[in-house]
Design an enzyme around this catalytic site. Sequence first.
Site, short mmCIF file in Angstrom:
data_model
loop_
_atom_site.label_atom_id
_atom_site.label_comp_id
_atom_site.label_asym_id
_atom_site.label_seq_id
_atom_site.Cartn_x
_atom_site.Cartn_y
_atom_site.Cartn_z
CG ASP A 56 115.14 38.42 108.24
OD1 ASP A 56 114.57 39.20 109.00
OD2 ASP A 56 114.58 37.42 107.73
CG ASP A 58 118.15 39.55 102.88
OD1 ASP A 58 117.09 38.90 102.87
OD2 ASP A 58 119.01 39.43 103.79
C1 BG6 Z 1 115.63 34.76 105.87
C2 BG6 Z 1 116.62 34.56 106.97
O1 BG6 Z 1 115.48 36.11 105.60
O2 BG6 Z 1 114.36 34.21 106.21
C3 BG6 Z 1 116.70 33.08 107.35
O3 BG6 Z 1 117.90 34.99 106.55
C4 BG6 Z 1 115.31 32.57 107.70
O4 BG6 Z 1 117.58 32.95 108.44
C5 BG6 Z 1 114.39 32.81 106.53
O5 BG6 Z 1 115.36 31.17 107.98
C6 BG6 Z 1 112.95 32.35 106.80
O6 BG6 Z 1 112.41 33.18 107.78
P1 BG6 Z 1 111.06 32.95 108.57
O7 BG6 Z 1 110.88 34.28 109.28
O8 BG6 Z 1 109.98 32.67 107.58
O9 BG6 Z 1 111.29 31.83 109.52
MG MG Z 2 119.52 38.17 105.27
#
Ligand code: BG6
Ligand code: MG
Length: 218
Positions: free
Chosen positions: A13, A11
């Site tokens: 984030d 993953d």
């Molecule tokens: C994930 C995060 O990686 O991406 C979530 O853990 C986030 O918190 C999701 O909502 C979507 O991300 P983005 O950047 O498209 O808003």
């Molecule tokens: Mg994550």
Amino acid sequence: MTQKIKAIIFDLDGVIVDTAIFHFQAWKKLANTMGFDLTKAQNEQLKGISRLESLDILLEIGKTDAVSNEEKQQLATRKNEWYRENILKMTPQDILPGVKNFLEELKKADYKIAIGSSSKNAGTILERIGMKDFFDAVVDGTKITRSKPDPEVFLKGAQELNIPPEQCLVFEDAESGIEAAKNAGMKTIGVGKPENLPKADKVIPGFKNINISIIENS
Ligand code: BG6
Ligand code: MG
């Protein structure tokens, strides 16, 4: 017999970079503008899932209903703009401690490596931290239709790597991500606090002092 692990899917984030905190700050700011607060514990529910699904949970937390689809789009866009202000300032220094060494060790040992993220901002982040071309495959929020805990993101990762799911191992900081990996039939290692990741096969606090023996012993 358990299969030998050949590919590792990360993953992004909260695993490779600490953007989970930027997501939290932006959602909290949005909640505050609507007159309620978001705690760190409540934020755990928002991790790993798509932007609009996160917004729905936030609105439930704030007991804010009767928001039109158009207003939802505006709220999600506002959150994303605050979030992007932070990610656009990122540099390779923001890669979490121990991550780069661990990834390089995996490459040397001939493991395939991929990103499996729900984020539509994954490409921007990988570019900012200088890792755009580092992975054998990148599956992100622009390539999937169902977000974690659905296994789609990880199954696509395995497919792009050409490795069967049962020979893949996933590193995740979100419980929804651990569930997604399990639904894909993959081994899991949680990154964070064990109490937040009860379904993971194993949990590590981060990649500092972690080496590939953790894979060999999985
Ligand atoms: C994930 C995060 O990686 O991406 C979530 O853990 C986030 O918190 C999701 O909502 C979507 O991300 P983005 O950047 O498209 O808003
Ligand atoms: Mg994550």
